[in-house]
Design an enzyme around this catalytic site. Structure first.
Site, PDB file in Angstrom:
ATOM      1  N   LYS A 116      -1.489 -35.438  71.052  1.00 23.45           N
ATOM      2  CA  LYS A 116      -0.961 -35.163  72.467  1.00 23.45           C
ATOM      3  C   LYS A 116       0.510 -35.035  72.535  1.00 23.45           C
ATOM      4  O   LYS A 116       0.917 -34.205  73.562  1.00 23.45           O
ATOM      5  CB  LYS A 116      -1.491 -36.355  73.227  1.00 23.45           C
ATOM      6  CG  LYS A 116      -2.953 -36.287  73.347  1.00 23.45           C
ATOM      7  CD  LYS A 116      -3.433 -37.308  74.341  1.00 23.45           C
ATOM      8  CE  LYS A 116      -4.906 -37.967  74.271  1.00 23.45           C
ATOM      9  NZ  LYS A 116      -6.044 -36.970  74.756  1.00 23.45           N
ATOM     10  N   GLY A 164     -11.633 -39.188  74.075  1.00 27.94           N
ATOM     11  CA  GLY A 164     -12.853 -39.820  74.646  1.00 27.94           C
ATOM     12  C   GLY A 164     -12.469 -41.224  75.333  1.00 27.94           C
ATOM     13  O   GLY A 164     -13.193 -42.097  75.671  1.00 27.94           O
ATOM     14  N   GLY A 165     -11.186 -40.972  76.062  1.00 31.71           N
ATOM     15  CA  GLY A 165     -10.664 -42.105  76.885  1.00 31.71           C
ATOM     16  C   GLY A 165     -10.262 -43.217  75.890  1.00 31.71           C
ATOM     17  O   GLY A 165      -9.780 -44.319  76.747  1.00 31.71           O
ATOM     18  N   HIS A 208      -9.036 -34.621  87.796  1.00 30.63           N
ATOM     19  CA  HIS A 208      -9.081 -33.877  86.502  1.00 30.63           C
ATOM     20  C   HIS A 208      -9.597 -32.449  86.884  1.00 30.63           C
ATOM     21  O   HIS A 208     -10.683 -32.074  87.193  1.00 30.63           O
ATOM     22  CB  HIS A 208      -9.974 -34.613  85.498  1.00 30.63           C
ATOM     23  CG  HIS A 208     -10.166 -33.775  84.208  1.00 30.63           C
ATOM     24  ND1 HIS A 208      -9.834 -34.310  83.064  1.00 30.63           N
ATOM     25  CD2 HIS A 208     -10.707 -32.433  84.063  1.00 30.63           C
ATOM     26  CE1 HIS A 208     -10.135 -33.531  82.076  1.00 30.63           C
ATOM     27  NE2 HIS A 208     -10.757 -32.543  82.608  1.00 30.63           N
ATOM     28  N   HIS A 234     -12.971 -42.750  82.169  1.00 30.52           N
ATOM     29  CA  HIS A 234     -12.241 -41.511  81.652  1.00 30.52           C
ATOM     30  C   HIS A 234     -13.252 -40.818  80.860  1.00 30.52           C
ATOM     31  O   HIS A 234     -12.949 -39.640  80.197  1.00 30.52           O
ATOM     32  CB  HIS A 234     -11.295 -41.987  80.527  1.00 30.52           C
ATOM     33  CG  HIS A 234     -10.283 -42.711  81.300  1.00 30.52           C
ATOM     34  ND1 HIS A 234      -9.417 -42.490  82.499  1.00 30.52           N
ATOM     35  CD2 HIS A 234      -9.617 -44.039  80.879  1.00 30.52           C
ATOM     36  CE1 HIS A 234      -8.688 -43.592  82.637  1.00 30.52           C
ATOM     37  NE2 HIS A 234      -8.682 -44.495  81.630  1.00 30.52           N
ATOM     38  N   GLU A 274      -6.733 -28.914  79.875  1.00 32.19           N
ATOM     39  CA  GLU A 274      -7.107 -30.006  80.612  1.00 32.19           C
ATOM     40  C   GLU A 274      -5.639 -30.365  81.574  1.00 32.19           C
ATOM     41  O   GLU A 274      -4.625 -30.444  80.901  1.00 32.19           O
ATOM     42  CB  GLU A 274      -7.583 -31.211  80.137  1.00 32.19           C
ATOM     43  CG  GLU A 274      -8.771 -31.015  79.596  1.00 32.19           C
ATOM     44  CD  GLU A 274      -9.680 -32.314  78.990  1.00 32.19           C
ATOM     45  OE1 GLU A 274     -10.833 -32.277  78.858  1.00 32.19           O
ATOM     46  OE2 GLU A 274      -8.803 -33.462  78.690  1.00 32.19           O
ATOM     47  N   ARG A 296     -12.140 -25.930  71.430  1.00 31.20           N
ATOM     48  CA  ARG A 296     -13.750 -26.170  71.254  1.00 31.20           C
ATOM     49  C   ARG A 296     -14.604 -25.580  72.390  1.00 31.20           C
ATOM     50  O   ARG A 296     -13.725 -25.529  73.568  1.00 31.20           O
ATOM     51  CB  ARG A 296     -14.284 -27.344  70.645  1.00 31.20           C
ATOM     52  CG  ARG A 296     -13.786 -28.390  71.659  1.00 31.20           C
ATOM     53  CD  ARG A 296     -14.408 -29.646  71.231  1.00 31.20           C
ATOM     54  NE  ARG A 296     -13.935 -30.934  71.912  1.00 31.20           N
ATOM     55  CZ  ARG A 296     -14.382 -31.390  73.120  1.00 31.20           C
ATOM     56  NH1 ARG A 296     -15.127 -30.982  73.540  1.00 31.20           N
ATOM     57  NH2 ARG A 296     -13.487 -32.244  73.617  1.00 31.20           N
TER      58      ARG A 296
HETATM   59  P1  ADP Z   1      -8.959 -37.933  76.240  1.00 35.94           P
HETATM   60  O1  ADP Z   1      -8.431 -37.296  74.966  1.00 35.94           O
HETATM   61  O2  ADP Z   1      -9.430 -39.081  76.038  1.00 35.94           O
HETATM   62  O3  ADP Z   1     -10.015 -36.956  76.948  1.00 35.94           O
HETATM   63  P2  ADP Z   1      -7.051 -37.226  78.521  1.00 35.94           P
HETATM   64  O4  ADP Z   1      -5.585 -37.094  78.185  1.00 35.94           O
HETATM   65  O5  ADP Z   1      -7.681 -36.082  78.404  1.00 35.94           O
HETATM   66  O6  ADP Z   1      -7.584 -38.281  77.241  1.00 35.94           O
HETATM   67  O7  ADP Z   1      -7.325 -38.273  79.612  1.00 35.94           O
HETATM   68  C1  ADP Z   1      -8.503 -38.554  80.102  1.00 35.94           C
HETATM   69  C2  ADP Z   1      -8.746 -38.762  81.518  1.00 35.94           C
HETATM   70  O8  ADP Z   1      -7.853 -39.805  81.852  1.00 35.94           O
HETATM   71  C3  ADP Z   1      -8.246 -37.894  82.234  1.00 35.94           C
HETATM   72  O9  ADP Z   1      -9.497 -36.997  82.520  1.00 35.94           O
HETATM   73  C4  ADP Z   1      -7.890 -38.490  83.730  1.00 35.94           C
HETATM   74  O10 ADP Z   1      -8.871 -38.826  84.247  1.00 35.94           O
HETATM   75  C5  ADP Z   1      -7.192 -39.598  82.924  1.00 35.94           C
HETATM   76  N1  ADP Z   1      -5.553 -39.296  83.011  1.00 35.94           N
HETATM   77  C6  ADP Z   1      -5.102 -38.938  82.015  1.00 35.94           C
HETATM   78  N2  ADP Z   1      -3.895 -38.693  82.111  1.00 35.94           N
HETATM   79  C7  ADP Z   1      -3.663 -39.140  83.314  1.00 35.94           C
HETATM   80  C8  ADP Z   1      -2.376 -39.280  84.238  1.00 35.94           C
HETATM   81  N3  ADP Z   1      -1.161 -39.038  83.526  1.00 35.94           N
HETATM   82  N4  ADP Z   1      -2.323 -39.743  85.306  1.00 35.94           N
HETATM   83  C9  ADP Z   1      -3.605 -40.262  85.997  1.00 35.94           C
HETATM   84  N5  ADP Z   1      -5.004 -39.950  85.171  1.00 35.94           N
HETATM   85  C10 ADP Z   1      -4.825 -39.480  84.004  1.00 35.94           C
HETATM   86  P1  ADP Z   2     -15.581 -33.034  76.772  1.00 34.48           P
HETATM   87  O1  ADP Z   2     -14.036 -32.944  77.316  1.00 34.48           O
HETATM   88  O2  ADP Z   2     -16.068 -32.017  75.977  1.00 34.48           O
HETATM   89  O3  ADP Z   2     -16.340 -33.168  78.057  1.00 34.48           O
HETATM   90  P2  ADP Z   2     -16.226 -35.706  76.261  1.00 34.48           P
HETATM   91  O4  ADP Z   2     -15.425 -36.553  77.152  1.00 34.48           O
HETATM   92  O5  ADP Z   2     -17.888 -35.278  76.721  1.00 34.48           O
HETATM   93  O6  ADP Z   2     -15.561 -34.494  76.087  1.00 34.48           O
HETATM   94  O7  ADP Z   2     -16.441 -36.400  74.854  1.00 34.48           O
HETATM   95  C1  ADP Z   2     -15.335 -36.741  74.256  1.00 34.48           C
HETATM   96  C2  ADP Z   2     -15.456 -36.462  72.756  1.00 34.48           C
HETATM   97  O8  ADP Z   2     -16.777 -36.888  72.217  1.00 34.48           O
HETATM   98  C3  ADP Z   2     -15.079 -35.172  72.417  1.00 34.48           C
HETATM   99  O9  ADP Z   2     -14.450 -35.118  71.136  1.00 34.48           O
HETATM  100  C4  ADP Z   2     -16.614 -34.282  72.077  1.00 34.48           C
HETATM  101  O10 ADP Z   2     -16.418 -33.385  71.188  1.00 34.48           O
HETATM  102  C5  ADP Z   2     -17.178 -35.664  71.545  1.00 34.48           C
HETATM  103  N1  ADP Z   2     -18.591 -35.473  72.236  1.00 34.48           N
HETATM  104  C6  ADP Z   2     -19.042 -35.755  73.505  1.00 34.48           C
HETATM  105  N2  ADP Z   2     -20.362 -35.637  73.537  1.00 34.48           N
HETATM  106  C7  ADP Z   2     -20.752 -35.365  72.286  1.00 34.48           C
HETATM  107  C8  ADP Z   2     -22.495 -35.330  71.628  1.00 34.48           C
HETATM  108  N3  ADP Z   2     -23.234 -35.316  72.362  1.00 34.48           N
HETATM  109  N4  ADP Z   2     -22.243 -35.204  70.323  1.00 34.48           N
HETATM  110  C9  ADP Z   2     -21.174 -35.266  69.471  1.00 34.48           C
HETATM  111  N5  ADP Z   2     -19.951 -35.319  70.172  1.00 34.48           N
HETATM  112  C10 ADP Z   2     -19.809 -35.492  71.181  1.00 34.48           C
HETATM  113 MG    MG Z   3      -9.669 -34.998  77.673  1.00 33.99          MG
END
Ligand code: ADP
Ligand code: ADP
Ligand code: MG
Length: 636
Positions: A116, A164-165, A208, A234, A274, A296
């Site tokens: 990131k 995945g949060g 988001h 998340h 995102e 992906r």
């Molecule tokens: P991941 O790789 O776990 O998906 P992300 O960076 O995409 O991590 O963040 C996951 C979620 O966390 C976002 O969908 C959003 O809901 C929340 N989030 C991330 N960054 C911020 C931010 N700067 N301010 C508020 N919420 C955030």
């Molecule tokens: P996305 O942003 O695609 O909605 P998710 O938050 O659902 O991602 O998933 C977080 C991570 O877990 C991603 O790296 C995704 O590729 C993986 N993941 C989610 N659902 C599955 C599944 N059913 N089987 C395998 N991997 C998964």
């Molecule tokens: Mg994300």
């Protein structure tokens, strides 16, 4: 176009890819682990290759075996699905070194977006707005605390390698910074083997919103946005497209930024950029910031397919086979509105614990698109993601699509395992969601109202009783012309016991008495008023909510010992830490063992004060639900 492709995945996404490949006349090869020998994706493919034992490290993550399987079956290309090897640049290189095509972006593009911090630096350079914050290499706690103060609280600490949060902490005030920093670093180290973090401004009223992009390696187009603000911890729960309240100007600005991001890294194939969006006062062209790019196909891609009419997997195959982008930006249009809900085998009232079990019954209404990797009769195994299906609906506008979402969820029937269906139904009826007045905090703000168990109504208990007794008027089973027959049935549901009495009034009519209340049921259209079915020792009633009743054998009732001396695994999972040893004295509430199951950690604690007679698990061990974790010496 390819003659044969191999799908390096399982479950719904493997089935999803096979469907399109088959429609294009492309042969498909599935791969599978021991646990998946009978799985739907194996049955659907033209050919299937066994990889190894159930653990993903020995099967779906074995890139070498997967490439070998492709060679063996003459597959020319590999589709990675999502998760597993889909964002692993080393795998991409190995695929290409073997003379095969990876259906996705280059290893270089994946690496550019993999961390990131580096991705944010790259995007800032390309002129894409990024969340204000510190994403440099310096990791000294005092230095990071100064950066957090500069950015201004609240701030978010994020693992640079996160997903995945995980490894993410919201910090409201300077006094909480250090503690949260070390927690985030520790979690990041365990989950990703990389403790590095970045500090970001926490956007208030965050939404988001992500943009689907598609590139050919040089040029890219976008397929508009998806709103994924309905999240729990998340993780996305319900997604929709387009985003409510989106204006042409903001859509153009976000779309252009996403295309710039994709083109900056020479992106090929489907990807998602995102953004975190400030939703406090409507969407603005200066109110969105890049968070990360997922290199992906995304879980929620069906909502985009619904509003654009594009089959994204078809596009992936065509571009990977060397064709040009199938459409230009001007060709792409939004039609209507779509929602997707993620149906999981999980115990929501117990805290969203992943569940396992045999799916005895599975039925969906025709009005939704269903993406599923399981059939009735299949097991939800402890080894993989407990997703049952994605339910996608579409309508001419948001209101009609939402009505269809509610109807589709109401008519979704699963028996044999607990699911999150009632949670989804309540969420789909939430006023704030309906009014599109939401941010990522909506689910947390609603709290127990969405996740509490719903008690069955008297009618639902009555239908359960008649179904448990196996009474149907066709044939005239158990009915006597001379006297009304009576049954008493004992049923357990959500921790309560019911003892309804049934009296037949006619072959197709009965009276059920529960405590002092009577209810008369009539057989009509093949049910006693509500769809219900008996499966093994259970009855499931599909009423306003889904209720599963255990049919109690009254004689067996008192034999189960009341525990307190043992700690069992509440769900299948991986033991990530064992904090105690046999012989040790513990106090009620002490941490004993940490269990990881589907992206979450669960701490198992001492049920009372006492001395540990036994600790039955070791770190790294996989446990099944109900396995013994630890036992206390009996109380004196
Ligand atoms: P991941 O790789 O776990 O998906 P992300 O960076 O995409 O991590 O963040 C996951 C979620 O966390 C976002 O969908 C959003 O809901 C929340 N989030 C991330 N960054 C911020 C931010 N700067 N301010 C508020 N919420 C955030
Ligand atoms: P996305 O942003 O695609 O909605 P998710 O938050 O659902 O991602 O998933 C977080 C991570 O877990 C991603 O790296 C995704 O590729 C993986 N993941 C989610 N659902 C599955 C599944 N059913 N089987 C395998 N991997 C998964
Ligand atoms: Mg994300």
């Amino acid at each position: 176009m390819f003659d044969t492709i191999l799908i390096a995945n399982r479950g719904e996404i493997a089935c999803r890819v096979i469907k399109t490949a088959r429609a294009m006349g492309v042969r498909t090869v599935a791969v599978y682990s021991d646990a998946d020998a009978q799985a739907l994706h194996v049955a659907m493919a033209d050919e299937a290759v066994h990889l190894g034992p159930a653990p993903v490290a020995e099967s779906y993550l074995r890139g070498d075996l997967i490439i070998e399987a492709a060679r063996l079956t003459g597959a020319e290309a590999i589709h990675p699905g999502y998760g597993f090897l889909s964002e692993n640049p080393d795998f991409v290189e190995a695929v290409e070194a073997a003379g095969l095509v990876f259906i996705g972006p280059s290893a270089k593009a994946i690496r550019a977006m993999g961390l990131k911090d580096a991705a944010k630096a790259l995007m800032a350079e390309a002129g894409v707005p990024v969340v204000p914050g510190y994403h440099g290499a310096e990791q000294d706690p005092a230095f990071l605390a100064d950066r957090a103060a500069e950015i201004g609280y609240p701030v978010l600490i994020k693992a640079v390698a996160g997903g995945g949060g995980k490894g993410m902490r919201l910090v409201e005030a300077a006094s909480d910074f250090e503690e949260n920093l070390s927690a985030a670093q520790a979690e990041a180290k365990t989950a990703f083997g990389n403790p590095a973090v970045l500090i970001e401004k926490y956007i208030q009223s965050p939404r988001h919103i992500e943009v689907q992009v598609f590139g050919d390696g040089t040029q890219a187009v976008h397929l508009f946005e998806r709103d994924c603000s309905l999240q729990r911890r998340h993780q996305k729960v319900i997604e929709e497209a387009p985003a409510p309240g989106m204006t042409d100007a903001v859509r153009a600005a976000m779309g252009e930024a996403a295309v710039r991001a994709a083109e900056a890294i020479g992106y090929a194939g489907a990807g998602t950029v995102e953004f975190i969006v400030d939703g406090a006062n409507g969407l603005r062209t200066d109110g969105f910031w890049f968070m990360e790019m997922n290199t992906r196909l995304q879980v929620e891609h069906p909502v985009t397919e619904a509003i654009t009419g594009v089959d994204l997997v078809e596009w992936q195959l065509r571009v990977a086979a060397g064709e040009d982008l199938p459409a230009s930006q001007d060709d792409l249009k939004i039609t209507g509105h779509a929602f997707e809900a993620r149906l999981y085998a999980e115990d929501v009232p117990a805290g969203f614990l992943p569940a396992t079990g045999r799916i005895d019954h599975l039925s969906f209404p025709d009005l939704a698109r269903i993406d599923s990797g399981v059939r009735a009769g299949d097991e939800i195994s402890p080894w993989y993601d407990p997703m049952i299906a994605k339910v996608t609906v579409q309508g001419p506008d948001r209101g009609s699509a939402l009505r269809k979402l509610r109807a589709a969820l109401d008519r979704t029937e699963v028996a044999g395992t607990v699911t999150n269906i009632d949670f989804l139904r309540k969420l789909a009826r939430d006023d704030g969601f309906a009014a599109a007045a939401f941010d990522t905090g909506l689910i947390a703000a609603r709290g127990a109202g969405l996740s509490n168990a719903v008690l069955p109504t008297a009618r639902e208990v009555a239908v359960a009783a008649v179904t448990a007794a196996g009474i149907t008027p066709e044939p005239l089973q158990g009915f006597s012309l001379w006297a009304p027959l009576r049954w008493r049935i004992t049923l357990d549901c959500a921790g309560r016991t019911y003892a309804p009495q049934i009296e037949m009034l006619a072959p197709d009519r009965c009276r059920v008495t529960l405590e002092d209340a009577h209810d008369t049921l009539a057989w009509w259209g093949g049910t006693w008023g509500l769809p219900a079915l008996r499966h093994g020792g259970y009855v499931t009633v599909f009423g306003a909510a889904t209720h599963s009743f255990a049919i109690v054998d009254p004689l067996a009732r008192d034999t189960a010992a009341e525990g307190g001396d043992t700690v069992m695994a509440p769900m299948p999972g991986l033991v990530t830490a064992v904090v105690v040893k046999a012989g040790q004295a513990v106090t009620a509430g002490d941490r004993l063992v940490v269990l990881e199951a589907m992206k979450m950690e669960h701490v198992l604690r001492a049920p009372r004060d006492g001395v540990l007679a036994e600790v039955a698990v070791a770190q790294g061990q996989q446990v099944a639900a109900g396995d013994l974790v630890a036992a206390l010496e009996p109380e004196a």
